[in-house]
Structure formats: C-alpha cells, structure tokens
Design an enzyme around this catalytic site. Structure first.
Site, short mmCIF file in Angstrom:
data_model
loop_
_atom_site.label_atom_id
_atom_site.label_comp_id
_atom_site.label_asym_id
_atom_site.label_seq_id
_atom_site.Cartn_x
_atom_site.Cartn_y
_atom_site.Cartn_z
NE ARG A 1 -18.39 87.21 -35.13
CZ ARG A 1 -18.81 86.89 -36.36
NH1 ARG A 1 -18.58 87.73 -37.36
NH2 ARG A 1 -19.44 85.76 -36.58
CG HIS B 1 0.55 85.08 -31.10
ND1 HIS B 1 1.72 85.52 -31.65
CD2 HIS B 1 0.00 84.24 -32.01
CE1 HIS B 1 1.89 84.98 -32.85
NE2 HIS B 1 0.86 84.20 -33.09
CG ASP C 1 -3.09 90.28 -44.72
OD1 ASP C 1 -4.24 90.06 -44.29
OD2 ASP C 1 -2.06 90.02 -44.06
NE ARG D 1 6.37 86.03 -43.56
CZ ARG D 1 7.48 86.49 -42.99
NH1 ARG D 1 8.52 86.83 -43.76
NH2 ARG D 1 7.55 86.63 -41.68
#
Length: 468
Positions: free
Chosen positions: A53, A142, A213, A256
């Site tokens: 969050r 990541h 997005d 994209r």
C-alpha cells in the site's frame, strides 16, 4: 485398495474456493468485485503484503500525473483476480484434457497475488537506477526478492500451505526473468505463462497494469484484454490465440509502448526520478538503504516513505539529500535541456551516453562544466523483446477444431505495422537552471562528434537557456 499416482500422493486435496460465499470481496475500480479466498487472505493480512500500500505503482509519475497514486497493493489484487479468471477459463474449456485442478488454480492465483511483493521504493527506479550506483555488479532483482519474501511470510506467520505449491508459486514469479528455471515436461508449462510470461510477454500482469495505469492517468488507450482472455486456447502446452486476434495482441504491445513514452519515461517524470536517485545515493551511507536487500525481515520496512524520512530528519549527514527532496517539493527540478532518438542504424551497437561524454564535448571558453552538473537519461522503449518483434514468439490457431498452432509473419497481416521494434532516446538535464545553455551546446557538440549531424528535433528554447 486402488492404485494412485505419485502426483496424487504429493499433492493433498486443495479446497475448491470457486464458491464466492467462502470468500471475502473487495470492489476494485478496474475489475469490479474481486473475491479473496481464505488461503490468499492469510498472505494479504500480513505486514509484509500490506507494505504494498506504501509503494506507488508508477513511482514518481504521480508528481506529473496527479491521478497516478494507485499502489502495488491494488495492482497485485488485480493480477490475482485475472490469474484466477484465466486459469478458470482454461479449466472450463479444457480442464479434462489438460488435467487442470484446484491445486493448479490456487497456485496460479497465489503467484499473481505475490508476484510484486519484492518491489522496492519508487517502482523500477530502486532496482534499475539506485542499486547499480551503490552496489557495483549487483544482480539483485525484485523477482528474486519476491521469492524470498514469500518464504519469509510463510515462516513468519506460520501459514499452513503445501510446500510443492509454494515451489511452483516461486517458479511462476520468476518465469519472466533470466533467473527463471525451465520446468520439466509434464508440469503443465502453460500455467507458468499466465502471470509472468517469459515465453512471449502476453500475461495478466500486463493486462492489469495497462488498463489500471491508463485509467489513473486519464489516458484513453482502448486495449481490451477480455478478448484475449475469452479466446485463448492451450495447444502444445502453450497458450495460443485465434489468428483473427493478431491485431489485438499487437495492440497490447503498442499500448504498452505508448504508456512508456507518455507516462513511465515522461521527461519531467525522469527529471524527478533522477533527483530521487541522487537523494537516495547521498543518503545511503548514513541510512544504509542498500543493506535492506540482504534480509527479508528488514526489507519489508523499506517503502516510498524513505523520502519523507530524508526530508524530515535533522541529521547533518542528510543535508544534501534533504535539499534535493525539498527542490522536488518546490518544483525546482533538474532542467530538461533536450533529447534525441538514436538513429535506427546505430541502435544495435549503441552505448549509454554519460555525463562525462557531454562534459568532454564542451568547447573552450564560457562556463566550465563538471560531470556533477549534468544528468543523462538513456531511455529504452520496446515491445518487450528489444529489437525483435514479440509476435514472432506468439502461436495462433485457425479455429477451435484445428490441432495445429503457427506463427504469423507480420507482413502477411498489414504493411502498416512497425518494421523497427525499439527506440533509444538520450535525454540530458541541467542540475542547475543557469547551466541549461552551456549543457545544451555541449549536447549538440556531442551529437555532431558522434553522428556528424545534429539529431535532435529542434534547438533548446532560448527562454529556457536564459532562465536563472
């Protein structure tokens, strides 16, 4: 006593959570009601997952697009939901043929939920721009961190989950990265293409973030992932699409790329990100930010609030970093001087331009530039496969009665499709507004020296050069 296979013995029965009455639901602004099954909730209701969050999905883009304040948390729920929908559709149409069961459904859903739990502050900036500056040769990713965080969550919160399921969850998270392992035949390879598709780049992660997005930034991109979800078919252990959906798939990659150009690498977004990177580098020795990646039990404490820590800390050692954050707050940003697109015939052998390249291109006389006065951003925009056409990797089929899949050459569809699949753009910024003129001139000299021509579209505006 009936015989049973080793696979049946190694995988205990998994409850069927398709009954939504057994699940909690949240209302998502993209997908509507999302139902969260009990096992997934055990992961969601942990401090490690709730950390998402406090990680904005688009890093610093909200400082240019005010609506882009959505986080990795809602994106992860969206990917969880779409992953579940995708595998449920495969089970509905081909479940008996492919042996898709509740174990597979739960595994894919967890992979979608947890695929981004290892992300660092400010989206990809942490991995791609900050860590390489403070840890030479770092191969940290990541995706790898996500797998470590998954293990940490299970151990820390004593989550009762099948170890084989978690092994596959972690492999699915790594499927699109270079560290992903090839799965043995018989492991339902097509399941590994749903969340993070390293085979051809069509996956539900993109389905979610492209729509989410675009909506957050107020952009009118119209890619409809539902058509691909509803028409996909597994053939030869690979997810394939009807040939008539060729342009829908192409639009996925084109949209994209448009998002990259319009939002993700917007010149002002990059200016702010360059300043954040410089601030993190300045603060690293004192706050030991990079050391957090060594231990999941510490890493979960790291999020976007790191710049508030720098901004409000009274410590003298953070003075330079603090000034950079305050400059961002007061919109005293690094000044964009100019940019150029690398000529098509030079892209393949292109080497990143550095501040040193620009400084060494200044002419004698006038302002004497230093490397620390200049910031350079080398931007790459592609269709997920660098200089190659991603559609070369995607299999299509004629109709649902056919048993053959095939690749479609792009020249058989339309001559209006791109013939080059990657842009490389060099952007130069002045860290002090009074240096815009000198740096712009040095940048032009660099272009003449490198290409024999000035390849930027237009000169830096005189108004910007005179700004003090």
């Amino acid at each position: 006593m009936g015989a049973c296979s080793n696979e049946e013995l190694s995988q205990p029965p998994v409850p069927d959570y398709s009954n939504t009455r057994l699940s909690k639901h949240v209302h998502d602004n993209v997908h509507g009601n999302i139902y969260l099954d009990p096992l997934s909730l055990k992961f969601i209701d942990t401090e490690q997952f709730q950390r998402l969050r406090d990680l904005k999905q688009l890093g610093a883009a909200y400082m240019v697009y005010p609506g882009a304040v959505h986080t990795r948390f809602e994106h992860s729920l969206g990917v969880y939901w779409l992953a579940g929908e995708a595998v449920q559709l495969i089970k509905k149409h081909q479940g008996l043929e492919l042996g898709v069961d509740n174990f597979d459904i739960q595994t894919v859903k967890l992979a979608g939920l947890l695929h981004d739990v290892g992300h660092g502050p400010f989206s990809h900036l942490f991995q791609s721009e900050f860590l390489p500056l403070v840890m030479n040769g770092s191969e940290w990713s990541h995706e790898q961190m996500s797998t470590k965080m998954v293990d940490h969550i299970v151990d820390k919160h004593h989550i009762d989950v099948d170890s084989e399921m978690m092994r596959k969850v972690k492999e699915m998270i790594l499927a699109s990265s270079g560290s992903g392992q090839k799965n043995d035949a018989g492991e339902k390879r097509f399941l590994y293409d749903i969340v993070a598709n390293g085979r051809n780049g069509v996956d539900v992660d993109k389905f979610d973030y492209i729509v989410r997005d675009s909506r957050a930034c107020g952009l009118g991109f119209s890619f409809e992932f539902q058509r691909l979800m509803e028409t996909m078919q597994v053939m030869g252990d690979e997810i394939c699409y009807p040939a008539k959906e060729y342009l829908t798939v192409q639009k996925l990659f084109a949209t994209r790329a448009d998002l990259y150009r319009t939002v993700y690498v917007h010149p002002k977004v990059k200016a702010i990100e360059l300043m954040i990177v410089d601030a993190l580098v300045e603060a690293n020795d004192y706050l030991q930010i990079s050391s957090f990646i060594e231990d999941p039990s510490e890493y979960w404490k790291l999020d976007d609030s790191i710049i508030k820590t720098i901004e409000t800390a009274p410590n003298q050692q953070l003075g330079e970093a603090r000034n950079l954050i305050r400059r961002i707050r007061t919109r005293n940003l690094y000044q964009f001087c100019n940019e150029y697109a690398v000529p098509r015939d030079k892209i393949e052998n292109f080497k990143d331009v550095t501040a040193r390249d620009i400084v060494c291109s200044q002419k004698n006389g006038g302002v004497l530039l230093k490397e620390e006065d200049v910031a350079v951003s080398n931007v790459r925009i592609d269709l997920t496969r660098g200089m190659h056409n991603p559609l070369e990797r995607i299999k299509f089929f004629k109709d649902y009665e056919s048993e053959e899949n095939f690749v479609i050459p792009d020249d058989r569809i339309s001559h209006l499709l791109p013939t080059c699949f990657q842009d490389k753009i060099v952007r130069v910024y002045a860290k002090k507004p009074e240096l815009v003129g000198a740096i712009s001139e040095a940048f032009e000299n660099f272009q003449f020296k490198t290409y024999g021509i000035k390849v930027q579209v237009h000169a830096t505006p005189e108004k910007k050069k005179r700004r003090m």
